[in-house]
Scaffold this motif. Structure first.
Motif, mmCIF file in Angstrom:
data_model
loop_
_atom_site.group_PDB
_atom_site.id
_atom_site.type_symbol
_atom_site.label_atom_id
_atom_site.label_comp_id
_atom_site.label_asym_id
_atom_site.label_seq_id
_atom_site.Cartn_x
_atom_site.Cartn_y
_atom_site.Cartn_z
ATOM 1 N N ALA A 287 -17.186 -2.456 28.336
ATOM 2 C CA ALA A 287 -18.106 -3.464 27.785
ATOM 3 C C ALA A 287 -19.387 -3.533 28.603
ATOM 4 N N HIS A 288 -19.270 -3.494 29.927
ATOM 5 C CA HIS A 288 -20.445 -3.617 30.796
ATOM 6 C C HIS A 288 -21.377 -2.410 30.689
ATOM 7 N N ALA A 289 -20.836 -1.286 30.251
ATOM 8 C CA ALA A 289 -21.671 -0.088 30.136
ATOM 9 C C ALA A 289 -22.800 -0.278 29.139
ATOM 10 N N ALA A 290 -22.609 -1.221 28.191
ATOM 11 C CA ALA A 290 -23.622 -1.445 27.158
ATOM 12 C C ALA A 290 -24.776 -2.324 27.637
ATOM 13 N N ALA A 291 -24.697 -2.853 28.856
ATOM 14 C CA ALA A 291 -25.712 -3.776 29.349
ATOM 15 C C ALA A 291 -27.064 -3.089 29.537
ATOM 16 N N ARG A 292 -28.129 -3.835 29.234
ATOM 17 C CA ARG A 292 -29.491 -3.301 29.377
ATOM 18 C C ARG A 292 -29.945 -3.404 30.830
ATOM 19 N N THR A 293 -29.690 -2.373 31.573
ATOM 20 C CA THR A 293 -30.160 -2.278 32.957
ATOM 21 C C THR A 293 -30.028 -0.838 33.419
ATOM 22 N N GLU A 294 -30.938 -0.452 34.301
ATOM 23 C CA GLU A 294 -30.870 0.880 34.901
ATOM 24 C C GLU A 294 -30.209 0.833 36.270
ATOM 25 N N GLU A 295 -29.800 -0.364 36.683
ATOM 26 C CA GLU A 295 -29.191 -0.547 38.003
ATOM 27 C C GLU A 295 -27.687 -0.779 37.859
ATOM 28 N N PRO A 296 -26.865 0.223 38.089
ATOM 29 C CA PRO A 296 -25.408 0.062 37.960
ATOM 30 C C PRO A 296 -24.848 -1.063 38.825
ATOM 31 N N VAL A 297 -25.392 -1.219 40.042
ATOM 32 C CA VAL A 297 -24.851 -2.233 40.952
ATOM 33 C C VAL A 297 -25.102 -3.640 40.409
ATOM 34 N N SER A 298 -26.235 -3.838 39.758
ATOM 35 C CA SER A 298 -26.525 -5.181 39.226
ATOM 36 C C SER A 298 -25.498 -5.578 38.177
ATOM 37 N N GLU A 299 -25.053 -4.615 37.382
ATOM 38 C CA GLU A 299 -24.016 -4.931 36.397
ATOM 39 C C GLU A 299 -22.659 -5.122 37.077
ATOM 40 N N GLY A 300 -22.445 -4.383 38.165
ATOM 41 C CA GLY A 300 -21.237 -4.604 38.954
ATOM 42 C C GLY A 300 -21.206 -6.004 39.535
ATOM 43 N N MET A 301 -22.377 -6.499 39.928
ATOM 44 C CA MET A 301 -22.476 -7.870 40.441
ATOM 45 C C MET A 301 -22.009 -8.873 39.387
ATOM 46 N N VAL A 302 -22.460 -8.666 38.156
ATOM 47 C CA VAL A 302 -22.077 -9.561 37.060
ATOM 48 C C VAL A 302 -20.557 -9.568 36.891
ATOM 49 N N ALA A 303 -19.944 -8.405 37.055
ATOM 50 C CA ALA A 303 -18.496 -8.283 36.861
ATOM 51 C C ALA A 303 -17.702 -9.064 37.900
ATOM 52 N N ILE A 304 -18.293 -9.345 39.060
ATOM 53 C CA ILE A 304 -17.607 -10.142 40.085
ATOM 54 C C ILE A 304 -17.203 -11.503 39.524
ATOM 55 N N LEU A 305 -17.998 -12.011 38.591
ATOM 56 C CA LEU A 305 -17.764 -13.352 38.055
ATOM 57 C C LEU A 305 -16.540 -13.424 37.144
ATOM 58 N N GLU A 306 -16.138 -12.300 36.576
ATOM 59 C CA GLU A 306 -15.071 -12.307 35.572
ATOM 60 C C GLU A 306 -13.736 -12.822 36.108
ATOM 61 N N PRO A 307 -13.142 -12.189 37.141
ATOM 62 C CA PRO A 307 -11.862 -12.709 37.629
ATOM 63 C C PRO A 307 -11.957 -14.148 38.129
ATOM 64 N N PHE A 308 -13.133 -14.527 38.638
ATOM 65 C CA PHE A 308 -13.316 -15.898 39.113
ATOM 66 C C PHE A 308 -13.176 -16.883 37.958
ATOM 67 N N VAL A 309 -13.894 -16.619 36.865
ATOM 68 C CA VAL A 309 -13.833 -17.512 35.700
ATOM 69 C C VAL A 309 -12.463 -17.439 35.040
ATOM 70 N N ASP A 310 -12.008 -16.205 34.841
ATOM 71 C CA ASP A 310 -10.785 -15.977 34.074
ATOM 72 C C ASP A 310 -9.538 -16.509 34.758
ATOM 73 N N THR A 311 -9.342 -16.138 36.010
ATOM 74 C CA THR A 311 -8.080 -16.443 36.680
ATOM 75 C C THR A 311 -8.185 -17.613 37.652
ATOM 76 N N ILE A 312 -9.186 -17.572 38.528
ATOM 77 C CA ILE A 312 -9.263 -18.619 39.550
ATOM 78 C C ILE A 312 -9.557 -19.980 38.923
ATOM 79 N N ILE A 313 -10.340 -20.005 37.828
ATOM 80 C CA ILE A 313 -10.631 -21.292 37.176
ATOM 81 C C ILE A 313 -9.644 -21.566 36.038
#
Length: 556
Positions: A287-313
């Protein structure tokens, strides 16, 4: 059904239920957490800024915004695992299982950061001009291991059913049936039509739907969960204590719960944690591969939020609802599923210490208890033989037998090795522990909401699980595209919808067992792949920060 379930359970015990996979999953998260310097802490604030579009640049390649990519990925993770999966973990392993779910999520924040970054870095554009990404592309383009890429893509297709299609609709239909009495086949048919309408529109329609569904369903569920927790405020602190006090010892027998050892709580907590947040499974990078950015790490940063929202919260909320309400250890009226039920020779009493120990050892696989084989004599629903019924890992009480028309049964029920082999549609009802979505639904009634609490679970589960099925259809068709080209997508989507419908009235236990198998088969090649690319990951991260500091000297 018994034979199918026994066969799948025999496979699953060596995969999702095994210690080696649990250690591989957690070990990968620990390695990258230390190797990259705790990115889940260091980059959390930066991730929040990235997802809001603060650093977006016009004209970047991609089919979705950072936020749309996040919500699409979250729609794939925030689903049955957050409602039914947490309940299933606590049902199997007790409160300590929730602790191991949270540990999996904390480490998973790093794992997901790595897998998304690498997958985004090596993404491609398909023959129709859409972005294609995921672990199979870094396996092919960087590791130069096309066989591993093909294996991952094939396992993703299988997992799209095992994770995204079958358990989602099964939980929805079961919840709607138990709450509103809606026929499972009817709810399955209606939702299958809606699913087909959405997924045939591709990623852009999927992204538009999920960016509206995910925030709405999260708010509804959050408010409902808080109402239950606050209503049972006197149990909040004891619930927290129960999560942490038995982490390394297992949970002792209490109420109808016959106990769970450390290994069982550990394995089931990690397994359900992976099912919930999918960190390491390799799904979210698609899913993240479709994001509009040329910076792979920036999209990786966004992915950090997923387990936090999904499981920890969200999973923590569900867990506290179940624990503070006390329903996880209560025997409740329910209809028994044949795969959850075992009939024992002789009578047992779970309030007697010796019987309690025998039953615990039997459920743990440490010892055997004679299983009943032969004919059960039933008169007006009452079993005349001296037997005990185990249902949902508990000693059932007030058991009655009904015919297919719902009337008390009189006659003979054939039983073989403790399993109901009658082919005339008879079924058993009584009081026992419950698991999965019905357990969470019952917990939500233990507040000032009363029976209205079931509505929140049913509606929340409907939105959660349906959006998960949508996202996983996209993951599956990207893998089909990789293996067979765009021509394979339409047949895949048709098969996906058919399986979605069938699972609405299939056996829940079999579906959860199958799910545990497909998750592991998909995660294995991805975990091995990112471990082999650990140096590439660190170099990519350092390059990103060097560039970012030059472009934003005051914000670095």
């Amino acid at each position: 059904m018994h034979r199918i379930n026994d066969f799948l359970a025999g496979i699953e015990i060596y995969l999702g239920g095994s210690l080696w996979f649990t250690l591989l999953l957690l070990g990968t998260g620990i390695f990258f957490t230390l190797y990259l310097g705790f990115p889940q802490f260091r980059f959390f604030g930066h991730a929040l800024k990235v997802v809001t579009g603060k650093y977006d640049k016009p004209g970047e390649k991609g089919d979705a915004s950072h936020f749309q990519a996040l919500t699409t990925a979250l729609s794939g993770t925030v689903g049955t695992g957050n409602i039914a999966g947490v309940a299933f973990a606590i049902f199997l392993g007790g409160p300590a299982a929730l602790f191991w779910m949270l540990v999996t999520a904390f480490l998973g924040m790093t794992t997901k950061f790595v897998e998304v970054t690498l997958s985004h870095k090596y993404r491609e554009t398909d023959e129709k001009g859409f972005i294609s990404g995921g672990p199979m592309y870094y396996m092919k383009n960087k590791l130069h291991m096309p066989w591993l890429a093909a294996t991952f893509a094939a396992m993703t297709i299988f997992s799209s059913f095992g994770t995204g299609s079958l358990p989602q609709i099964n939980s929805i239909s079961s919840s709607l049936y138990s709450t509103f009495g809606v026929d499972k086949m009817l709810s399955g048919g209606i939702l299958t039509v809606l699913l087909a309408f959405v997924i045939l529109g591709g990623i852009k329609r999927i992204a538009k739907v999920t960016e509206k569904l995910v925030p709405a369903m999260a708010i509804i569920y959050f408010v409902g969960a808080l109402s239950v927790i606050l209503y049972n405020y006197e149990n909040i602190i004891p619930s927290f204590i129960s999560i942490f006090s038995n982490v390394f010892t297992g949970t002792a027998a209490t109420g109808g719960f016959l106990g769970a050892g450390f290994a069982y709580a550990f394995n089931r907590g990690v397994n359900r944690g992976l099912f919930s947040n999918e960190a390491g499974q390799g799904s979210a990078p698609i899913a993240h591969a479709a994001a509009r950015t040329e910076e792979p790490v920036s999209e990786g940063m966004v992915a950090i939020l997923e387990p936090f929202v999904d499981t920890i919260i969200i999973c923590s909320l569900t867990g506290l609802v179940i624990l503070s309400s006390g329903v996880w250890k209560e025997k409740l009226p329910n209809r028994f599923q044949d795969t959850d039920m075992t009939i024992l020779t002789g009578t047992y009493n779970d309030t007697v210490k010796a019987d309690q120990s025998k039953l615990f050892n039997f459920l743990s696989g440490k010892s055997e208890i004679p299983l009943f084989s032969g004919n059960l004599q039933v008169k007006e629903g009452m079993i005349q033989n001296k037997v005990s019924v185990i249902n949902a890992r508990s000693l059932a009480e007030d058991v009655k037998v009904y015919d297919e028309e719902g009337k008390l049964f009189t006659g003979i029920v054939a039983v073989e090795n403790g399993k109901n082999e009658d082919e005339n549609g008879v079924y058993f009802k009584g009081e026992s522990l419950m698991h999965s979505a019905p357990l969470t639904a019952e917990a939500f009634t233990r507040s000032f909401l009363g029976d209205w609490g079931r509505w929140i679970v049913s509606i929340g589960l409907l939105l959660f699980a349906f959006s998960t099925a949508i996202a996983w259809a996209y993951y599956g068709d990207r893998s089909v595209t990789y293996l067979f080209g765009a021509k394979g997508v339409l047949p895949y989507r048709i098969i996906y919808c058919i399986a979605f419908f069938i699972a609405s009235f299939a056996d829940t236990t079999i579906i959860w067992t199958l799910s545990g198998i497909t998750i592991v088969l998909m995660a294995l090649p991805n975990l091995l792949g990112i471990l082999m690319l650990h140096k590439d990951m660190k170099t990519t991260l350092n390059t990103y920060w060097d560039k970012f500091k030059k472009e934003h000297p005051k914000k670095a």
